[in-house]
Design a protein around this motif. Structure first.
Motif, short mmCIF file in Angstrom:
data_model
loop_
_atom_site.label_atom_id
_atom_site.label_comp_id
_atom_site.label_asym_id
_atom_site.label_seq_id
_atom_site.Cartn_x
_atom_site.Cartn_y
_atom_site.Cartn_z
N SER A 148 9.98 0.93 -1.40
CA SER A 148 10.18 0.95 -2.73
C SER A 148 11.26 -0.17 -4.09
CB SER A 148 11.35 2.65 -2.95
OG SER A 148 12.74 1.81 -2.54
N PRO A 167 6.14 1.58 4.38
CA PRO A 167 7.25 1.83 3.14
C PRO A 167 8.10 1.50 2.69
CG PRO A 167 6.70 3.93 5.15
CD PRO A 167 6.30 2.17 4.95
N GLU A 214 4.04 12.01 -3.21
CA GLU A 214 3.00 11.25 -3.64
C GLU A 214 3.03 11.16 -5.31
OE1 GLU A 214 -1.92 11.90 -4.09
OE2 GLU A 214 -0.17 13.53 -3.73
N TYR A 268 7.11 2.82 -3.71
CA TYR A 268 7.63 4.37 -4.38
C TYR A 268 8.43 3.78 -5.14
CZ TYR A 268 5.08 6.74 0.08
OH TYR A 268 4.17 8.12 -0.24
N TYR A 309 7.90 6.71 -12.64
CA TYR A 309 5.70 7.36 -13.02
C TYR A 309 6.17 7.96 -14.81
CZ TYR A 309 6.98 12.84 -13.41
OH TYR A 309 7.44 14.04 -13.06
N ASN A 327 0.69 -1.42 -0.20
CA ASN A 327 0.30 0.19 0.04
C ASN A 327 0.71 1.17 -0.03
OD1 ASN A 327 -2.70 -1.06 -0.05
ND2 ASN A 327 -2.57 -1.45 1.65
N ASN A 328 1.67 1.23 0.09
CA ASN A 328 2.84 2.31 0.60
C ASN A 328 3.87 2.26 -0.37
OD1 ASN A 328 1.68 4.37 2.41
ND2 ASN A 328 1.47 2.61 3.75
N TYR A 372 5.60 9.76 -7.28
CA TYR A 372 6.04 9.15 -7.74
C TYR A 372 5.77 7.90 -6.52
CZ TYR A 372 10.29 12.21 -8.20
OH TYR A 372 10.25 13.39 -8.90
N LYS A 373 4.54 7.79 -6.28
CA LYS A 373 3.68 6.31 -5.51
C LYS A 373 3.27 5.87 -6.36
CE LYS A 373 1.39 5.35 -1.03
NZ LYS A 373 -0.19 5.86 -0.28
N SER A 374 3.54 4.00 -6.35
CA SER A 374 3.24 3.64 -7.43
C SER A 374 2.82 2.11 -7.04
CB SER A 374 4.50 2.63 -8.25
OG SER A 374 4.27 2.49 -9.55
N THR A 375 2.95 0.78 -7.68
CA THR A 375 2.36 0.06 -8.09
C THR A 375 3.19 -1.61 -7.86
OG1 THR A 375 0.18 1.20 -8.64
CG2 THR A 375 0.34 -2.43 -8.03
#
Length: 670
Positions: free
Chosen positions: A571, A569, A548, A341, A526, A338-339, A550-553
């Motif tokens: 990455s 968190p 935000e 990046y 992104y 969920n967090n 750079y927040k990704s899946t």
């Protein structure tokens, strides 16, 4: 605009004087020509920097120019960026236009010696004042002092020193060198006199601690960051790893190899026999780091196949249950991060691929992926699985020499194919992810166990319905959406990834191995080719710039597995150690810059501008401010500690690349 603006102003005085003197030492006609050349050159340099930044969201480094031809090969992307920023380009033209109009009103006679002497004295004084002001900032990890003398971070340097000074330092470092022997991180003292400088899990010495009672991603209420001596010769302190032990691990009745993800590296012997000061420093650094513990997920996928995909410009905005049901379902039914990046790094889009494939931070101003092609890279998935006898294949549906992948990918342990060296697909712009899957799956599905790696391209900009083949191909599926044409085109491009993954799973199911094959999908970055207003449109709100955006899946899925929700968190830097742990591979967690997301290691998300996120806080390096998300008050000592840790990670990741360090501690063939 902030107080930092004083530094580019101060440095501009001395630079302006140098240009003035250069235009005043010859005859009038020559001086006038030189003045025009300098003004034109400044316009070109600043314009190129502006357009490059608008495309790649990072300043152009001279180190980057060697590969910029690949990055800027698509003329329509450059033209589009110029048109979108035409007002700024025109503003940069103003000095040259004024010169052309009013040059007859200015004198270009040779400067008199006494005038030149006076101006030169002013130049020296202004430059001395500039340097003195820089030196006055040496108390901060990311200060002007650090950026000027110790750390090459163009994004921060442009913000705090100015573009002109950043480019001057870039040229200076290109000529005289700036790399493995410099020290980015200072040692900072807490009020109690205790030095800080390394990540240290406070629970490291408690070998009896079990795994029960901890959810995924939880750790100490303190944030999991502890204190220990940095760069000290005194290794006897109880809060420090024992560099004198064979493995650098705390002594325990249970073998440390059963508890931690480490390898048999005798740092004591390496340290005693090393003459190179830079390598000696690296041995000491890595031997004192706290490795990650094995956990309930260690070996969960042991013996399974792995298909790893770095998806071009993939982002959460591309997912929906209606248009991308396969990808959407995978994102909700596997590990659910969920967090997560996905930062953009300094040189090119291939930096994102480098991070996901190596677990290292790219060296600023260097084509790290290409440079790594000459190094020993034991922790890439290709080399780890190849050592175990897996079939290892890699594919890219664009030119095989693009970003020198024909050098880097075979070195990562893959039999590599792309357009031009064995991958036979229709050459369009961009090429089809679906076609790539259709023509390649037969090369490995029948050869278990296997690991296949894909770098896709269908999601590439520009996002329109007249120059993007994939967007045009899938236009019918997005016409009804209530978005702008660019947003629709972006979604249409990502539908090709949906069709490709759907076909991939169908073929795995036909072969009866879908439940024995793990699929890992993350983006290289992104969609920076999508205008910000379109990103806001797809997100449904104005997206914050520093975090935000750079927040990704990160999709990590195997058919039949139960969902595992992870709020910690994390990455793309954490992908390699996480996969290595899940597959029960032998790796040394101390030698990677990320950490196993599923372990109890404290989270640390690092961004290219040296902003960061931990359990306790989110630090914005551009504004030099932190928001403490754990409810505690501002803790300046904690901020300095994490800044120091982040600086170390940048530094030692760079040193690994520059010195081929892995080959020193884990020689090839050993």
């Amino acid at each position: 605009m902030s107080l930092d603006f004083i530094f580019p102003v101060l440095f501009s005085f001395s630079c302006g004087v140098v240009l003035f003197l250069a235009c005043g030492i010859f005859k009038e006609r020559i001086n006038k020509i030189l003045a025009f050349i300098f003004i034109k050159l400044l316009f070109l340099v600043y314009s190129v920097q502006l357009i490059y930044f608008c495309i790649f969201r990072t300043p152009l480094s001279l180190y980057s120019i060697t590969g910029a031809g690949d990055a800027l090969r698509l003329k329509d992307i450059v033209i589009s960026a110029i048109l979108k920023n035409i007002a700024a380009v025109i503003l940069l033209l103003v000095p040259m236009m004024l010169f052309i109009i009013f040059h007859r009103r200015f004198s270009f006679f040779r400067v008199k010696p006494e005038t030149a002497a006076g101006v030169l004295v002013f130049c020296l004084i202004s430059f001395t004042v500039s340097i003195a002001c820089v030196n006055m900032t040496n108390k901060n990890t990311l200060s002007q002092y650090t950026l000027y003398y110790k750390t090459f971070s163009p994004e921060l340097s442009v913000s705090r020193l100015g573009l002109l000074t950043t480019m001057r330092l870039d040229i200076q470092r290109l000529i005289f060198g700036f790399g493995s022997d410099h020290k980015a991180a200072e040692v900072f003292s807490r009020p109690d006199g205790q030095n800080t400088g390394r990540i240290q899990d406070n629970r490291a010495g408690n070998e009896e601690e079990g795994k029960d009672g901890k959810s995924v991603g939880s750790s100490d209420s303190s944030g999991g960051i502890g204190m220990n001596e940095s760069n000290s010769e005194d290794n006897s302190k109880s809060d420090r790893m024992d560099i004198g032990s064979e493995t650098g691990m705390p002594k325990a009745e249970t073998s440390p190899y059963d508890i931690y993800n480490i390898m048999d590296i005798d740092f004591k012997a390496l340290t005693e026999g090393e003459k190179n000061p830079a390598i000696l420093d690296m041995h000491r650094y890595f031997s004192t780091l706290q490795p990650t513990k094995k956990n309930e997920y260690t070996g969960m996928f042991k013996g399974d196949n792995l298909i790893m995909i770095t998806a071009e410009s993939f982002a959460p905005y591309a997912l929906s249950p209606e248009l991308t049901p396969t990808l959407y379902e995978m994102s909700k039914r596997g590990f659910v991060f969920n967090n997560f990046y996905n930062p953009v790094w300094g040189v090119s889009t291939t930096d994102g691929e480098y991070v996901a494939c190596t677990g290292l931070i790219p060296k600023t101003g260097t084509w790290s992926m290409a440079k790594s092609g000459k190094n020993h890279m034991p922790f890439t998935m290709g080399n780890q699985f190849k050592k175990l006898g897996y079939t290892t294949k890699a594919y890219h549906n664009h030119t095989y020499t693009y970003y020198k992948r024909h050098i880097s990918h075979p070195n990562m342990g893959y039999d590599f194919k792309a357009v031009g060296n064995g991958l036979n697909i229709k050459e369009t712009w961009p090429e089809s992810d679906l076609e790539m899957i259709e023509v390649t799956t037969g090369e490995f599905i029948g050869l278990q166990p296997f690991h296949a790696y894909y770098m896709t391209i269908s999601g590439h900009m520009n996002y329109n319905f007249y120059g993007n083949n994939i967007a045009m191909k899938n236009k019918q599926y997005v016409e009804h959406l209530p978005y702008s044409d660019e947003s629709k085109a972006y979604i249409a491009c990502n539908l090709e990834l949906e069709f490709a993954v759907r076909t991939l799973i169908e073929r795995l199911e036909e072969a009866g191995i879908a439940d024995k094959t793990v699929i890992a999908i993350s983006a290289d970055h992104y969609p920076y080719g999508l205008p910000r207003e379109c990103i806001d449109e797809l997100a449904g709100h104005k997206v914050e710039n520093n975090f935000e955006l750079y927040k990704s899946t990160f999709i990590l899925w195997k058919k039949g597995m139960d969902p595992v929700v992870v709020d910690k968190p994390c990455s793309s830097l954490d992908i390699i150690p996480t996969l290595s742990n899940l597959f029960g591979l032998e790796y040394d967690s101390r030698l990677l810059m990320g950490s196993d997301i599923l372990s109890d290691a404290p989270p640390l998300v690092i961004f290219s501008n040296r902003s960061w996120i931990t359990e306790r806080a989110m630090y914005n390096s551009i504004t030099d401010t932190a928001v403490f998300t754990d409810g505690s008050g501002n803790d300046s000592a904690y901020i300095e500690l994490i800044n120091s840790i982040v600086a170390d990670k940048f530094l030692y990741s760079e040193k690994i690349l520059d010195t081929d360090y892995y080959d020193r501690v884990l020689p090839k063939g050993n």
